[in-house]
Design a protein around this motif. Sequence first.
Motif, PDB file in Angstrom:
ATOM      1  N   VAL A 578       0.851  -1.201   0.000  1.00  0.00           N
ATOM      2  CA  VAL A 578       0.000   0.000   0.000  1.00  0.00           C
ATOM      3  C   VAL A 578       0.880   1.241   0.000  1.00  0.00           C
ATOM      4  O   VAL A 578       1.744   1.404   0.872  1.00  0.00           O
ATOM      5  CB  VAL A 578      -0.936   0.005   1.222  1.00  0.00           C
ATOM      6  CG1 VAL A 578      -1.760   1.288   1.245  1.00  0.00           C
ATOM      7  CG2 VAL A 578      -1.855  -1.216   1.197  1.00  0.00           C
ATOM      8  N   LEU A 579       0.649   2.097  -1.001  1.00  0.00           N
ATOM      9  CA  LEU A 579       1.424   3.330  -1.129  1.00  0.00           C
ATOM     10  C   LEU A 579       0.690   4.553  -0.540  1.00  0.00           C
ATOM     11  O   LEU A 579       1.325   5.504  -0.088  1.00  0.00           O
ATOM     12  CB  LEU A 579       1.724   3.609  -2.614  1.00  0.00           C
ATOM     13  CG  LEU A 579       2.475   2.507  -3.361  1.00  0.00           C
ATOM     14  CD1 LEU A 579       2.600   2.870  -4.824  1.00  0.00           C
ATOM     15  CD2 LEU A 579       3.851   2.285  -2.749  1.00  0.00           C
ATOM     16  N   GLY A 580      -0.635   4.586  -0.572  1.00  0.00           N
ATOM     17  CA  GLY A 580      -1.407   5.724  -0.071  1.00  0.00           C
ATOM     18  C   GLY A 580      -2.817   5.311   0.254  1.00  0.00           C
ATOM     19  O   GLY A 580      -3.279   4.243  -0.170  1.00  0.00           O
ATOM     20  N   GLN A 581      -3.522   6.182   1.041  1.00  0.00           N
ATOM     21  CA  GLN A 581      -4.878   5.837   1.463  1.00  0.00           C
ATOM     22  C   GLN A 581      -5.710   7.104   1.587  1.00  0.00           C
ATOM     23  O   GLN A 581      -5.211   8.210   1.793  1.00  0.00           O
ATOM     24  CB  GLN A 581      -4.854   5.108   2.806  1.00  0.00           C
ATOM     25  CG  GLN A 581      -4.381   5.974   3.968  1.00  0.00           C
ATOM     26  CD  GLN A 581      -4.348   5.209   5.278  1.00  0.00           C
ATOM     27  OE1 GLN A 581      -3.380   4.500   5.547  1.00  0.00           O
ATOM     28  NE2 GLN A 581      -5.411   5.340   6.055  1.00  0.00           N
ATOM     29  N   SER A 582      -7.038   6.921   1.473  1.00  0.00           N
ATOM     30  CA  SER A 582      -8.010   7.987   1.670  1.00  0.00           C
ATOM     31  C   SER A 582      -9.268   7.360   2.244  1.00  0.00           C
ATOM     32  O   SER A 582      -9.794   6.401   1.658  1.00  0.00           O
ATOM     33  CB  SER A 582      -8.332   8.680   0.350  1.00  0.00           C
ATOM     34  OG  SER A 582      -9.329   9.663   0.534  1.00  0.00           O
ATOM     35  N   PRO A 583      -9.741   7.860   3.403  1.00  0.00           N
ATOM     36  CA  PRO A 583      -9.254   8.974   4.217  1.00  0.00           C
ATOM     37  C   PRO A 583      -7.888   8.694   4.831  1.00  0.00           C
ATOM     38  O   PRO A 583      -7.475   7.530   4.941  1.00  0.00           O
ATOM     39  CB  PRO A 583     -10.322   9.126   5.294  1.00  0.00           C
ATOM     40  CG  PRO A 583     -11.506   8.359   4.799  1.00  0.00           C
ATOM     41  CD  PRO A 583     -10.979   7.269   3.959  1.00  0.00           C
ATOM     42  N   ALA A 584      -7.205   9.754   5.255  1.00  0.00           N
ATOM     43  CA  ALA A 584      -5.884   9.595   5.857  1.00  0.00           C
ATOM     44  C   ALA A 584      -6.015   8.918   7.198  1.00  0.00           C
ATOM     45  O   ALA A 584      -7.072   8.891   7.829  1.00  0.00           O
ATOM     46  CB  ALA A 584      -5.243  10.970   6.017  1.00  0.00           C
ATOM     47  N   ASP A 585      -4.899   8.353   7.629  1.00  0.00           N
ATOM     48  CA  ASP A 585      -4.927   7.674   8.915  1.00  0.00           C
ATOM     49  C   ASP A 585      -5.229   8.692  10.019  1.00  0.00           C
ATOM     50  O   ASP A 585      -4.803   9.845   9.962  1.00  0.00           O
ATOM     51  CB  ASP A 585      -3.590   6.982   9.184  1.00  0.00           C
ATOM     52  CG  ASP A 585      -2.459   7.961   9.302  1.00  0.00           C
ATOM     53  OD1 ASP A 585      -1.974   8.179  10.428  1.00  0.00           O
ATOM     54  OD2 ASP A 585      -2.055   8.545   8.264  1.00  0.00           O
ATOM     55  N   GLY A 586      -6.027   8.262  11.013  1.00  0.00           N
ATOM     56  CA  GLY A 586      -6.431   9.150  12.102  1.00  0.00           C
ATOM     57  C   GLY A 586      -7.735   9.863  11.849  1.00  0.00           C
ATOM     58  O   GLY A 586      -8.297  10.484  12.757  1.00  0.00           O
ATOM     59  N   SER A 587      -8.249   9.866  10.607  1.00  0.00           N
ATOM     60  CA  SER A 587      -9.521  10.529  10.308  1.00  0.00           C
ATOM     61  C   SER A 587     -10.666   9.768  10.941  1.00  0.00           C
ATOM     62  O   SER A 587     -10.624   8.545  11.097  1.00  0.00           O
ATOM     63  CB  SER A 587      -9.736  10.623   8.799  1.00  0.00           C
ATOM     64  OG  SER A 587      -8.692  11.338   8.177  1.00  0.00           O
ATOM     65  N   GLY A 588     -11.714  10.514  11.282  1.00  0.00           N
ATOM     66  CA  GLY A 588     -12.904   9.895  11.818  1.00  0.00           C
ATOM     67  C   GLY A 588     -13.913   9.633  10.716  1.00  0.00           C
ATOM     68  O   GLY A 588     -14.199  10.514   9.906  1.00  0.00           O
ATOM     69  N   VAL A 589     -14.468   8.438  10.680  1.00  0.00           N
ATOM     70  CA  VAL A 589     -15.485   8.076   9.698  1.00  0.00           C
ATOM     71  C   VAL A 589     -16.553   7.263  10.398  1.00  0.00           C
ATOM     72  O   VAL A 589     -16.359   6.755  11.509  1.00  0.00           O
ATOM     73  CB  VAL A 589     -14.894   7.276   8.515  1.00  0.00           C
ATOM     74  CG1 VAL A 589     -13.915   8.124   7.716  1.00  0.00           C
ATOM     75  CG2 VAL A 589     -14.200   6.002   9.018  1.00  0.00           C
ATOM     76  N   GLU A 590     -17.702   7.154   9.735  1.00  0.00           N
ATOM     77  CA  GLU A 590     -18.761   6.329  10.294  1.00  0.00           C
ATOM     78  C   GLU A 590     -18.739   4.955   9.615  1.00  0.00           C
ATOM     79  O   GLU A 590     -18.115   4.752   8.570  1.00  0.00           O
ATOM     80  CB  GLU A 590     -20.106   7.012  10.119  1.00  0.00           C
ATOM     81  CG  GLU A 590     -20.413   7.463   8.714  1.00  0.00           C
ATOM     82  CD  GLU A 590     -21.670   8.300   8.652  1.00  0.00           C
ATOM     83  OE1 GLU A 590     -22.592   8.004   9.423  1.00  0.00           O
ATOM     84  OE2 GLU A 590     -21.706   9.251   7.846  1.00  0.00           O
ATOM     85  N   LYS A 591     -19.454   4.018  10.210  1.00  0.00           N
ATOM     86  CA  LYS A 591     -19.467   2.654   9.704  1.00  0.00           C
ATOM     87  C   LYS A 591     -20.006   2.613   8.285  1.00  0.00           C
ATOM     88  O   LYS A 591     -20.970   3.302   7.954  1.00  0.00           O
ATOM     89  CB  LYS A 591     -20.340   1.784  10.615  1.00  0.00           C
ATOM     90  CG  LYS A 591     -20.259   0.298  10.292  1.00  0.00           C
ATOM     91  CD  LYS A 591     -20.997  -0.527  11.326  1.00  0.00           C
ATOM     92  CE  LYS A 591     -20.869  -2.022  11.039  1.00  0.00           C
ATOM     93  NZ  LYS A 591     -21.576  -2.851  12.061  1.00  0.00           N
ATOM     94  N   GLY A 592     -19.335   1.788   7.430  1.00  0.00           N
ATOM     95  CA  GLY A 592     -19.733   1.687   6.039  1.00  0.00           C
ATOM     96  C   GLY A 592     -19.051   2.685   5.135  1.00  0.00           C
ATOM     97  O   GLY A 592     -19.303   2.691   3.918  1.00  0.00           O
ATOM     98  N   ALA A 593     -18.192   3.541   5.706  1.00  0.00           N
ATOM     99  CA  ALA A 593     -17.502   4.529   4.883  1.00  0.00           C
ATOM    100  C   ALA A 593     -16.525   3.829   3.942  1.00  0.00           C
ATOM    101  O   ALA A 593     -15.972   2.762   4.252  1.00  0.00           O
ATOM    102  CB  ALA A 593     -16.758   5.523   5.769  1.00  0.00           C
ATOM    103  N   GLN A 594     -16.319   4.418   2.777  1.00  0.00           N
ATOM    104  CA  GLN A 594     -15.426   3.823   1.780  1.00  0.00           C
ATOM    105  C   GLN A 594     -13.976   4.250   2.023  1.00  0.00           C
ATOM    106  O   GLN A 594     -13.705   5.396   2.406  1.00  0.00           O
ATOM    107  CB  GLN A 594     -15.854   4.250   0.384  1.00  0.00           C
ATOM    108  CG  GLN A 594     -17.202   3.690  -0.042  1.00  0.00           C
ATOM    109  CD  GLN A 594     -17.556   4.084  -1.459  1.00  0.00           C
ATOM    110  OE1 GLN A 594     -17.043   5.063  -1.987  1.00  0.00           O
ATOM    111  NE2 GLN A 594     -18.444   3.317  -2.086  1.00  0.00           N
ATOM    112  N   VAL A 595     -13.083   3.281   1.778  1.00  0.00           N
ATOM    113  CA  VAL A 595     -11.648   3.532   1.902  1.00  0.00           C
ATOM    114  C   VAL A 595     -11.007   3.224   0.553  1.00  0.00           C
ATOM    115  O   VAL A 595     -11.278   2.170  -0.044  1.00  0.00           O
ATOM    116  CB  VAL A 595     -11.012   2.668   3.005  1.00  0.00           C
ATOM    117  CG1 VAL A 595      -9.505   2.922   3.084  1.00  0.00           C
ATOM    118  CG2 VAL A 595     -11.684   2.935   4.344  1.00  0.00           C
TER     119      VAL A 595
END
Length: 662
Positions: A578-595
């Motif tokens: 894995v080279l990158g991600q969205s949302p960034a690590d530490g972000s708050g999201v609700e259940k079912g959110a897409q990564v």
Amino acid sequence: MDTQVADTLLGSLIDGRYRIRGRVARGGMATVYTATDERLERTVAVKIIHSTQGPPGRAGLASFVDRFADEAKTIARLTHPNVVAVYDQGTHAGMPYLVMEYVRGRTLREVLTERRRLNPDEALAITEQMLAAVAAAHRAGLVHRDVKPENVLVAEAPSGGPANLVDSVVKVTDFGLARAVEASTDHDSGNQLMATVAYVAPELVTDGRAGPRTDVYSTGIVLFEMLTGRVPYEGDRPIDIAWQHVDRDVPAPSTLVPGLPRALDDLVARATRRDPAARPADAGALLTEVRAAQDGLGNSNTHTAMLSPVADGPAVSQPTMVVATVRPTERPSWARLPEAGAPARGRRRAAPDDGEHLGSRLGTLRTRLLGDSNGRLAVAAVVVVLGLVAALGGWWFGVGRYSTTPELMSMSKAEAEAQAAQGGFTLRYTDPRHDEQIPRDGVVAQDPASAARILKGGTITLTLSLGPARFPLPDVVGKEFDLAEADLVSAQLEVAKGTARYDDSLPEGVVVATKPEAGKEVKPGDKITVILSKGRAPITVPNLVGKNLNEARAQIAQLGLVLVEPTYKQSDKPRDEVLGQSPADGSGVEKGAQVRLEVSEGPPQVAVPRVVDLPCQQGKQVLESQGFPVEIQFNPEAFVRFQNPPENAQVPPGTPVTIGCF
């Protein structure tokens, strides 16, 4: 030392116009000079306000200068024969000044110092003129606030010789000055009492209120002093004197000067009631009572016995005091006040027999005119001419002098001016306003309206357009909803709530965004959608960078999140890292959110060169020069007979190559 020699203002020129000639008087708040108005070549009085009383440097305060200028403009509009006229105002060396009418005479204080007390007819005459001046101020909405003998000028008689004070002209000065000083000191002096304590009204002492009845009280104290030769209250400290006005009734003047008529006691008592509501409503009401008292004293013809104490003996009877009425007709014409109900100046009141003489003369004239044919013809001609004049006059005043207002609505300013000039009209403009339909500088309103009657050559008032109202949307992000709504409503915008969303940095209930965004141009009445924060989301996104795709997929599924199809990207990292991600690590999201993940597709492939049939050492050199590690089998001094991976095989850079030499 002569203090006038040390006065640096003597001989100076103020505002390039007023040449200071001499000093008249100096008080705690101001100094009065005589000066020559070199422009109009007349003598004037210049009052310069200094700062020796009150907070240091008050005269230089901008608030005091502004207030002083406003009061001066108001006073200058007060025109009355018993008011010292104000001609000009300004500042000199940081000190405000007033240019006033120069009155040749003395202050009432100087008169009382010389005479100690006045006769009742003189006291009432001076009081009458004082009240006429203060009543004019009250009708104009002004309150003097500092009525005292120092502010009353007794002018010399025009003859220049000695004159009874009944014949003197009295003028009141310093209207509004105490109010200007008080307004400038409220913020830094604890709301000081800006009045002279010997004459201060109780309500000014207790709560600082001043109104027309305050001036009535002070005038009553001045009348008391003129009748008795002293003020009602004395004390060691000013505050002690001031509170006596609150706690005690003013004594009757006859208790100090036996023999004064009861009417004067009643007049002073009415004017100096401690309760303001019990006094006459204003100076005009008290003036009416003073005139009634004058008439009553003059008609009574009562001799009042005066008792004077004799040393070491009983009181003995003294000559009686006769109080004469003070009537305006007994004064010189230059000193008279208008009488209530007096006929207008220049109107002659007919004598009892004037009507008879007039009727006789008219009868004779009628007989002469109608006695012959020529006379009757002349009368007829006059009647015809008068009829024509009346008809023409009626036509002119009713129709002839009027025109029709042209239609100027929606025209540009230049077009409206040309149209008005063609009809001989004058234009004036009111403040422009925004309009959604009419472009900038177009006419949005006119008065009179089009087709209305207007005097020929009259004035038409136009209102021009500022064009459509547009302004940038205020930035309300980060504000609570109530404050954001208030800002937007004050900008004449309509507010609606959008769907709230989680935000990592803003707490719940705070605006996170608006639609449209802040800074976009909007117009009054536009609907603005406000999106509020729900606070931080319940699930924290982990750090997935550097992990294998399968490991990242498992961690995402465990948190109840959804992994979108990964995006592959060339990289030196191993495939599926894995080279990158969205949302960034530490972000708050609700259940079912897409990564979403970016994944390495591995380093680029390279072709293995052919080294078969080359000497073993030479083949090793070729492979190593292209980044391949080499392993030699069998005889290093022989020739290469095989290689693995084979020639032209596509392998990652740095893949080890084995060669067999024999």
